[in-house]
Motif scaffolding. Structure first.
Motif, PDB file in Angstrom:
ATOM      1  N   GLY A 102       3.574  10.275 -14.468  1.00 31.10           N
ATOM      2  CA  GLY A 102       3.179   8.991 -13.889  1.00 31.10           C
ATOM      3  C   GLY A 102       1.979   9.116 -12.969  1.00 31.10           C
ATOM      4  N   THR A 103       1.929  10.224 -12.236  1.00 34.05           N
ATOM      5  CA  THR A 103       0.778  10.456 -11.359  1.00 34.05           C
ATOM      6  C   THR A 103      -0.499  10.611 -12.173  1.00 34.05           C
ATOM      7  OG1 THR A 103       2.202  11.488  -9.717  1.00 34.05           O
ATOM      8  CG2 THR A 103      -0.161  11.970  -9.572  1.00 34.05           C
ATOM      9  N   VAL A 104      -0.435  11.384 -13.240  1.00 31.69           N
ATOM     10  CA  VAL A 104      -1.614  11.571 -14.097  1.00 31.69           C
ATOM     11  C   VAL A 104      -2.018  10.252 -14.753  1.00 31.69           C
ATOM     12  CG1 VAL A 104      -2.438  12.710 -16.197  1.00 31.69           C
ATOM     13  CG2 VAL A 104      -1.195  14.021 -14.487  1.00 31.69           C
ATOM     14  N   ILE A 105      -1.044   9.503 -15.261  1.00 36.40           N
ATOM     15  CA  ILE A 105      -1.350   8.218 -15.897  1.00 36.40           C
ATOM     16  C   ILE A 105      -1.970   7.247 -14.885  1.00 36.40           C
ATOM     17  CG2 ILE A 105      -0.289   6.158 -16.918  1.00 36.40           C
ATOM     18  CD1 ILE A 105       1.667   8.121 -18.326  1.00 36.40           C
ATOM     19  N   GLY A 106      -1.448   7.222 -13.668  1.00 39.06           N
ATOM     20  CA  GLY A 106      -2.022   6.358 -12.632  1.00 39.06           C
ATOM     21  C   GLY A 106      -3.443   6.746 -12.269  1.00 39.06           C
ATOM     22  N   LEU A 107      -3.695   8.056 -12.186  1.00 42.91           N
ATOM     23  CA  LEU A 107      -5.058   8.502 -11.882  1.00 42.91           C
ATOM     24  C   LEU A 107      -6.016   8.177 -13.021  1.00 42.91           C
ATOM     25  CD1 LEU A 107      -4.318  11.922 -10.156  1.00 42.91           C
ATOM     26  CD2 LEU A 107      -5.102   9.802  -9.082  1.00 42.91           C
ATOM     27  N   ILE A 108      -5.567   8.352 -14.251  1.00 46.34           N
ATOM     28  CA  ILE A 108      -6.403   7.981 -15.399  1.00 46.34           C
ATOM     29  C   ILE A 108      -6.688   6.486 -15.367  1.00 46.34           C
ATOM     30  CG2 ILE A 108      -6.408   7.731 -17.915  1.00 46.34           C
ATOM     31  CD1 ILE A 108      -4.891  10.422 -18.009  1.00 46.34           C
ATOM     32  N   ARG A 109      -5.664   5.696 -15.069  1.00 47.44           N
ATOM     33  CA  ARG A 109      -5.837   4.242 -14.971  1.00 47.44           C
ATOM     34  C   ARG A 109      -6.847   3.897 -13.874  1.00 47.44           C
ATOM     35  NH1 ARG A 109      -0.882   0.052 -13.797  1.00 47.44           N
ATOM     36  NH2 ARG A 109      -2.175  -1.787 -13.514  1.00 47.44           N
ATOM     37  N   MET A 110      -6.789   4.637 -12.767  1.00 47.72           N
ATOM     38  CA  MET A 110      -7.690   4.371 -11.654  1.00 47.72           C
ATOM     39  C   MET A 110      -9.140   4.696 -12.026  1.00 47.72           C
ATOM     40  SD  MET A 110      -7.620   5.912  -7.797  1.00 47.72           S
ATOM     41  CE  MET A 110      -8.291   7.509  -8.182  1.00 47.72           C
ATOM     42  N   PHE A 111      -9.352   5.857 -12.642  1.00 42.41           N
ATOM     43  CA  PHE A 111     -10.726   6.263 -12.952  1.00 42.41           C
ATOM     44  C   PHE A 111     -11.270   5.583 -14.197  1.00 42.41           C
ATOM     45  CE2 PHE A 111      -9.387  10.155 -10.535  1.00 42.41           C
ATOM     46  CZ  PHE A 111     -10.158   9.862  -9.432  1.00 42.41           C
ATOM     47  N   TYR A 112     -10.382   5.148 -15.090  1.00 46.77           N
ATOM     48  CA  TYR A 112     -10.808   4.528 -16.328  1.00 46.77           C
ATOM     49  C   TYR A 112     -11.036   3.031 -16.185  1.00 46.77           C
ATOM     50  CZ  TYR A 112     -11.132   3.781 -21.354  1.00 46.77           C
ATOM     51  OH  TYR A 112     -11.570   3.462 -22.609  1.00 46.77           O
ATOM     52  N   SER A 113     -10.813   2.484 -15.007  1.00 45.66           N
ATOM     53  CA  SER A 113     -10.961   1.042 -14.813  1.00 45.66           C
ATOM     54  C   SER A 113     -12.391   0.579 -15.047  1.00 45.66           C
ATOM     55  CB  SER A 113     -10.492   0.637 -13.415  1.00 45.66           C
ATOM     56  OG  SER A 113     -11.325   1.216 -12.429  1.00 45.66           O
ATOM     57  N   GLY A 114     -13.332   1.484 -14.982  1.00 45.73           N
ATOM     58  CA  GLY A 114     -14.715   1.137 -15.279  1.00 45.73           C
ATOM     59  C   GLY A 114     -15.357   0.245 -14.243  1.00 45.73           C
ATOM     60  N   THR A 115     -14.864   0.259 -13.053  1.00 46.52           N
ATOM     61  CA  THR A 115     -15.403  -0.596 -12.004  1.00 46.52           C
ATOM     62  C   THR A 115     -15.544   0.207 -10.717  1.00 46.52           C
ATOM     63  OG1 THR A 115     -15.094  -2.653 -10.783  1.00 46.52           O
ATOM     64  CG2 THR A 115     -13.123  -1.395 -11.307  1.00 46.52           C
ATOM     65  N   THR A 116     -16.350  -0.311  -9.858  1.00 49.38           N
ATOM     66  CA  THR A 116     -16.480   0.299  -8.533  1.00 49.38           C
ATOM     67  C   THR A 116     -15.746  -0.534  -7.487  1.00 49.38           C
ATOM     68  OG1 THR A 116     -18.563  -0.872  -8.194  1.00 49.38           O
ATOM     69  CG2 THR A 116     -18.690   1.384  -9.074  1.00 49.38           C
ATOM     70  N   ASP A 117     -15.072  -1.579  -7.959  1.00 46.87           N
ATOM     71  CA  ASP A 117     -14.311  -2.441  -7.066  1.00 46.87           C
ATOM     72  C   ASP A 117     -13.067  -1.689  -6.575  1.00 46.87           C
ATOM     73  OD1 ASP A 117     -13.411  -4.636  -5.645  1.00 46.87           O
ATOM     74  OD2 ASP A 117     -12.387  -5.492  -7.393  1.00 46.87           O
ATOM     75  N   ALA A 118     -12.968  -1.539  -5.285  1.00 42.32           N
ATOM     76  CA  ALA A 118     -11.863  -0.773  -4.699  1.00 42.32           C
ATOM     77  C   ALA A 118     -10.513  -1.426  -4.962  1.00 42.32           C
ATOM     78  CB  ALA A 118     -12.086  -0.610  -3.200  1.00 42.32           C
ATOM     79  N   ALA A 119     -10.474  -2.748  -5.014  1.00 37.80           N
ATOM     80  CA  ALA A 119      -9.203  -3.444  -5.231  1.00 37.80           C
ATOM     81  C   ALA A 119      -8.611  -3.118  -6.604  1.00 37.80           C
ATOM     82  CB  ALA A 119      -9.397  -4.947  -5.086  1.00 37.80           C
ATOM     83  N   GLU A 120      -9.469  -3.028  -7.616  1.00 33.77           N
ATOM     84  CA  GLU A 120      -8.982  -2.694  -8.953  1.00 33.77           C
ATOM     85  C   GLU A 120      -8.597  -1.221  -9.051  1.00 33.77           C
ATOM     86  OE1 GLU A 120     -11.226  -4.020 -12.328  1.00 33.77           O
ATOM     87  OE2 GLU A 120     -11.859  -5.819 -11.264  1.00 33.77           O
ATOM     88  N   MET A 121      -9.323  -0.368  -8.369  1.00 35.57           N
ATOM     89  CA  MET A 121      -9.029   1.067  -8.425  1.00 35.57           C
ATOM     90  C   MET A 121      -7.715   1.405  -7.715  1.00 35.57           C
ATOM     91  SD  MET A 121     -12.792   2.748  -7.983  1.00 35.57           S
ATOM     92  CE  MET A 121     -12.228   4.419  -8.201  1.00 35.57           C
ATOM     93  N   THR A 122      -7.380   0.643  -6.695  1.00 36.28           N
ATOM     94  CA  THR A 122      -6.154   0.947  -5.965  1.00 36.28           C
ATOM     95  C   THR A 122      -4.901   0.660  -6.790  1.00 36.28           C
ATOM     96  OG1 THR A 122      -6.177  -1.237  -4.919  1.00 36.28           O
ATOM     97  CG2 THR A 122      -7.163   0.595  -3.692  1.00 36.28           C
ATOM     98  N   GLN A 123      -4.992  -0.196  -7.802  1.00 34.98           N
ATOM     99  CA  GLN A 123      -3.843  -0.438  -8.676  1.00 34.98           C
ATOM    100  C   GLN A 123      -3.435   0.842  -9.405  1.00 34.98           C
ATOM    101  OE1 GLN A 123      -1.919  -3.148  -8.920  1.00 34.98           O
ATOM    102  NE2 GLN A 123      -3.132  -3.909  -7.212  1.00 34.98           N
ATOM    103  N   GLY A 124      -4.408   1.589  -9.869  1.00 34.27           N
ATOM    104  CA  GLY A 124      -4.114   2.868 -10.520  1.00 34.27           C
ATOM    105  C   GLY A 124      -3.531   3.876  -9.552  1.00 34.27           C
ATOM    106  N   MET A 125      -4.042   3.897  -8.334  1.00 30.91           N
ATOM    107  CA  MET A 125      -3.513   4.817  -7.329  1.00 30.91           C
ATOM    108  C   MET A 125      -2.092   4.436  -6.948  1.00 30.91           C
ATOM    109  SD  MET A 125      -3.820   7.513  -5.678  1.00 30.91           S
ATOM    110  CE  MET A 125      -5.469   8.083  -5.503  1.00 30.91           C
ATOM    111  N   ALA A 126      -1.797   3.132  -6.925  1.00 28.33           N
ATOM    112  CA  ALA A 126      -0.434   2.690  -6.624  1.00 28.33           C
ATOM    113  C   ALA A 126       0.535   3.178  -7.701  1.00 28.33           C
ATOM    114  CB  ALA A 126      -0.381   1.165  -6.520  1.00 28.33           C
TER     115      ALA A 126
END
Length: 172
Positions: free
Chosen positions: A112-136
Motif C-alpha cells: 500500500g505504501t508503494v502504491i500510494g507513492l506511485i499514485r503520488m508521483f504519477y499524478s502528473g501535477t505539481t499541485d500539492a493538494a493532489e499529490m497529498t492524496q497519494g501520500m495519504a
C-alpha cells in the motif's frame, strides 16, 4: 481426547471474559489518543481512506483464502476468537492462519505504501493538494496494516497459550 483448558493448572484465564474484545477496545483507545493529540479532534476524517483500506484488507483476505481456503480460514479465526480448541490440530491450524495473517498484514502495508507513492508521483501535477492524496494512501495503508498485524499477533499469542495447555494436558 480433547483437553479442558479451563481446568488445566497452567491455564490462567484473563479476568475479562472476552480478552480479544478488551484488546480491540485498548487498541482503539490508543488510536483515538494518537488522533486527538497528533492532529486534533476536528480532523478525525483524515483516517478514513477507502483506497488504503481496500489495498490492505484485500491483500490480507485474498492471501488467507489462497493459503488456507475460505472454510478453514474462517473456522480457525472463529476458534481463535473463542479461545477454545477441541484438538491440537485445530490449534495448530489456527496458529498457522494467524501467523500468515501477520505476515500478510506487513506485506500489505508495504504494498500500500508503494502504491500510494506511485499514485503520488504519477499524478502528473505539481499541485500539492493532489499529490497529498497519494501520500495519504501510502501512510494510511501502513497504519492500517500495523493495527491489523497487532490484532493477528494478539490472537496468535492466545492460540499459542492454548496450544501449550493442550500439549501439557496430553503429556500429563
Amino acid at each position: 481426547m480433547a483437553a479442558d483448558q479451563g481446568n488445566h493448572p497452567a491455564y490462567q484465564p484473563h479476568p475479562v471474559k472476552n480478552v480479544d474484545f478488551a484488546a480491540i477496545v485498548g487498541v482503539a483507545a490508543i488510536l483515538v489518543a494518537y488522533v486527538v493529540v497528533g492532529i486534533g479532534i476536528d480532523r478525525i476524517v483524515v483516517f478514513w481512506e477507502p483506497p488504503a483500506q481496500a489495498i490492505v484488507f484485500a491483500i490480507v483476505a485474498g492471501g488467507l483464502l489462497v493459503g488456507h481456503g475460505c472454510s478453514r480460514s474462517l473456522q480457525a479465526l472463529s476458534q481463535s476468537i473463542k479461545g477454545h480448541f477441541c484438538s491440537e490440530e485445530e490449534a495448530i491450524l489456527a496458529e498457522d492462519v494467524l501467523s500468515l495473517g501477520v505476515r500478510l498484514s506487513i506485506l500489505a502495508g508495504a504494498s500500500g505504501t508503494v502504491i500510494g507513492l506511485i499514485r503520488m508521483f504519477y499524478s502528473g501535477t505539481t499541485d500539492a493538494a493532489e499529490m497529498t492524496q497519494g501520500m495519504a494512501v501510502a501512510l494510511l495503508a501502513l497504519l492500517y496494516s500495523v493495527f491489523l498485524a497487532i490484532a493477528f499477533s494478539m490472537a496468535r499469542s492466545r492460540v499459542i497459550r492454548a496450544l501449550v495447555c493442550l500439549r501439557e494436558a496430553k503429556g500429563a
